[in-house]
Motif scaffolding. Structure first.
Motif, PDB file in Angstrom:
ATOM      1  N   LYS A  10       0.868  -1.325   0.154  1.00  9.66           N
ATOM      2  CA  LYS A  10       0.070   0.034  -0.041  1.00  9.66           C
ATOM      3  C   LYS A  10       0.895   1.175   0.097  1.00  9.66           C
ATOM      4  O   LYS A  10       0.550   2.321  -0.790  1.00  9.66           O
ATOM      5  N   TYR A  11       1.855   1.167   0.741  1.00 14.12           N
ATOM      6  CA  TYR A  11       2.922   2.360   0.993  1.00 14.12           C
ATOM      7  C   TYR A  11       3.343   2.757  -0.638  1.00 14.12           C
ATOM      8  O   TYR A  11       3.492   3.962  -0.979  1.00 14.12           O
ATOM      9  N   LEU A  12       3.597   1.583  -1.354  1.00 10.87           N
ATOM     10  CA  LEU A  12       4.031   1.861  -2.789  1.00 10.87           C
ATOM     11  C   LEU A  12       3.078   2.438  -3.637  1.00 10.87           C
ATOM     12  O   LEU A  12       3.488   3.402  -4.555  1.00 10.87           O
ATOM     13  N   LEU A  57       9.095   8.524  -1.564  1.00  7.67           N
ATOM     14  CA  LEU A  57       9.200   9.771  -2.217  1.00  7.67           C
ATOM     15  C   LEU A  57      10.656  10.583  -2.054  1.00  7.67           C
ATOM     16  O   LEU A  57      11.136  11.068  -2.956  1.00  7.67           O
ATOM     17  N   ARG A  58      10.851  10.705  -0.666  1.00  6.02           N
ATOM     18  CA  ARG A  58      12.212  11.268  -0.291  1.00  6.02           C
ATOM     19  C   ARG A  58      13.167  10.594  -0.969  1.00  6.02           C
ATOM     20  O   ARG A  58      14.258  11.215  -1.501  1.00  6.02           O
ATOM     21  N   HIS A  59      13.146   9.028  -0.737  1.00  5.40           N
ATOM     22  CA  HIS A  59      14.324   8.334  -1.372  1.00  5.40           C
ATOM     23  C   HIS A  59      14.402   8.421  -2.781  1.00  5.40           C
ATOM     24  O   HIS A  59      15.547   8.491  -3.471  1.00  5.40           O
ATOM     25  N   GLN A  60      13.262   8.698  -3.677  1.00  2.55           N
ATOM     26  CA  GLN A  60      13.242   8.984  -4.960  1.00  2.55           C
ATOM     27  C   GLN A  60      13.807  10.303  -5.393  1.00  2.55           C
ATOM     28  O   GLN A  60      14.107  10.736  -6.440  1.00  2.55           O
ATOM     29  N   GLY A 182       9.842  -0.240 -15.484  1.00  2.00           N
ATOM     30  CA  GLY A 182      10.853   1.079 -14.909  1.00  2.00           C
ATOM     31  C   GLY A 182       9.742   1.734 -14.569  1.00  2.00           C
ATOM     32  O   GLY A 182       8.737   2.358 -15.053  1.00  2.00           O
ATOM     33  N   SER A 183      10.053   2.319 -13.123  1.00  2.00           N
ATOM     34  CA  SER A 183       9.284   3.142 -12.211  1.00  2.00           C
ATOM     35  C   SER A 183       9.960   4.544 -11.906  1.00  2.00           C
ATOM     36  O   SER A 183       9.408   5.779 -12.430  1.00  2.00           O
ATOM     37  N   TYR A 184      11.102   4.398 -11.711  1.00  2.00           N
ATOM     38  CA  TYR A 184      11.815   6.083 -11.392  1.00  2.00           C
ATOM     39  C   TYR A 184      13.081   5.570 -11.533  1.00  2.00           C
ATOM     40  O   TYR A 184      13.704   4.321 -11.569  1.00  2.00           O
ATOM     41  N   ALA A 185      13.869   6.599 -11.422  1.00  2.00           N
ATOM     42  CA  ALA A 185      15.673   6.577 -11.822  1.00  2.00           C
ATOM     43  C   ALA A 185      16.287   7.456 -10.789  1.00  2.00           C
ATOM     44  O   ALA A 185      15.672   8.769 -10.424  1.00  2.00           O
ATOM     45  N   GLU A 186      17.324   7.229 -10.411  1.00  2.00           N
ATOM     46  CA  GLU A 186      18.401   8.110  -9.760  1.00  2.00           C
ATOM     47  C   GLU A 186      19.445   8.258 -10.317  1.00  2.00           C
ATOM     48  O   GLU A 186      20.238   7.321 -10.787  1.00  2.00           O
ATOM     49  N   ASP A 187      19.823   9.379 -10.296  1.00  2.00           N
ATOM     50  CA  ASP A 187      21.175   9.757 -11.097  1.00  2.00           C
ATOM     51  C   ASP A 187      22.301  10.546 -10.005  1.00  2.00           C
ATOM     52  O   ASP A 187      21.947  11.374  -9.100  1.00  2.00           O
ATOM     53  N   ASP A 219      12.552  -0.696 -10.591  1.00  2.00           N
ATOM     54  CA  ASP A 219      11.030  -1.078 -11.182  1.00  2.00           C
ATOM     55  C   ASP A 219       9.801  -0.841 -10.008  1.00  2.00           C
ATOM     56  O   ASP A 219      10.104   0.088  -9.190  1.00  2.00           O
ATOM     57  N   LEU A 220       8.800  -1.253 -10.388  1.00  2.00           N
ATOM     58  CA  LEU A 220       7.723  -0.823  -9.657  1.00  2.00           C
ATOM     59  C   LEU A 220       7.475  -1.250  -8.091  1.00  2.00           C
ATOM     60  O   LEU A 220       6.911  -0.921  -7.170  1.00  2.00           O
ATOM     61  N   GLN A 221       8.456  -2.268  -7.990  1.00  2.00           N
ATOM     62  CA  GLN A 221       8.559  -2.959  -6.532  1.00  2.00           C
ATOM     63  C   GLN A 221       9.838  -2.423  -5.879  1.00  2.00           C
ATOM     64  O   GLN A 221      10.471  -2.848  -4.948  1.00  2.00           O
ATOM     65  N   ASP A 222      10.339  -1.088  -6.425  1.00  2.00           N
ATOM     66  CA  ASP A 222      11.524  -0.644  -5.910  1.00  2.00           C
ATOM     67  C   ASP A 222      12.846  -1.503  -5.868  1.00  2.00           C
ATOM     68  O   ASP A 222      13.781  -1.348  -5.263  1.00  2.00           O
ATOM     69  N   ARG A 223      12.996  -2.311  -6.997  1.00  2.00           N
ATOM     70  CA  ARG A 223      13.885  -2.995  -7.052  1.00  2.00           C
ATOM     71  C   ARG A 223      15.118  -2.480  -8.185  1.00  2.00           C
ATOM     72  O   ARG A 223      14.458  -2.373  -9.293  1.00  2.00           O
ATOM     73  N   PRO A 224      16.226  -2.669  -7.863  1.00  2.00           N
ATOM     74  CA  PRO A 224      16.984  -1.966  -9.187  1.00  2.00           C
ATOM     75  C   PRO A 224      16.998  -2.960 -10.314  1.00  2.00           C
ATOM     76  O   PRO A 224      17.132  -4.106 -10.254  1.00  2.00           O
TER      77      PRO A 224
END
Length: 246
Positions: A10-12, A57-60, A182-187, A219-224
């Motif tokens: 739910k948090y995701l 969201l802060r982590h992203q 792919g859900s989000y990316a970090e640079d 990905d959508l499960q926060d896995r790289p």
């Protein structure tokens, strides 16, 4: 109350709902996002679950918490080229614009460097699939980049081992073959002097300054899902960001 899909925690679900509002521009830099209390009420979840969604969201890198005030959308400094390439592939099925092309210089299994293994949550010394490419246009090299994928991805996406180009783009191919989106990316970015190999591939004088971007797709499960290291020559990159003053 917004609908929660049972396929994800739910948090995701909450975090992705807010993330999509930010990426669409419904929530803009400086806007306040709902509080833990409001999210708990709106979504019918506990306060710890709501708090975990804001932490995701802060982590992203999408929001920041201001002590005693609330949580606000950050001004986003992104790897524009990565976002543009992925968006173009989604819309047209082709990753490069006319006049651009990539030369795959190597592909296959290699022992992942320590920083790659750490980013992909692999064991030290584990093998991973790599694809190294130089992207060019009529004026010369644009970037040198190497993508890395874990064994689970490599075994389900065999074209990654082939030095031929993947027309729709590596990430979209991986999504199709693995079912992971792919859900989000970090640079992470830094500048340094080019190595001899980088200078040769980018047609630079030895010792030229380059920009290094480490790009991790989750990905959508926060896995790289993918780790990419890109090297940009001088004149091929710039930082652009708008922000309020005063």
């Amino acid at each position: 109350m917004p609908k929660i899909e049972e396929t994800q925690p739910k948090y995701l679900q909450i975090a992705h709902h807010i993330r999509d509002q930010i990426l669409r521009g419904d929530l803009r830099p400086g806007d306040e996002v709902p509080s833990e209390r409001q999210l708990a009420a709106d979504w019918g979840v506990s306060r710890p679950t709501a708090a975990r969604s804001l932490e995701a969201l802060r982590h992203q890198g999408l929001v920041e918490k201001r002590q005693g005030s609330g949580t606000y959308v950050r001004g986003l400094a992104v790897n524009r080229r990565a976002r543009e390439l992925y968006g173009r592939a989604k819309q047209t099925g082709k990753i490069y614009t006319p006049g651009e092309y990539a030369v795959i210089t190597s592909a296959g299994w290699l022992e992942a460097p320590g920083y790659v293994a750490e980013s992909l949550n692999l064991a030290a010394g584990a093998c991973a699939v790599h694809r190294r490419r130089v992207t060019k246009n009529e004026s010369g090299p644009i970037t040198l980049s190497t993508s890395w994928f874990g064994r689970d991805v490599g075994e389900r996406a065999p074209k990654l081992l082939d030095p031929d180009r993947i027309q729709e783009g590596t990430l979209m191919y991986v999504e199709t073959m693995t079912g992971r989106q792919g859900s989000y990316a970090e640079d992470r970015m830094c500048a340094r002097l080019a190595t001899d190999d980088e200078a040769a591939d980018l047609e630079l004088e030895p010792g030229s300054a380059v920009l290094i971007v480490h790009h991790v797709v989750y990905d959508l499960q926060d896995r790289p899902l993918e780790f990419a290291e890109a090297t940009y020559p001088p004149g091929r990159w710039a930082f652009e960001q708008g922000y309020p003053i005063g």
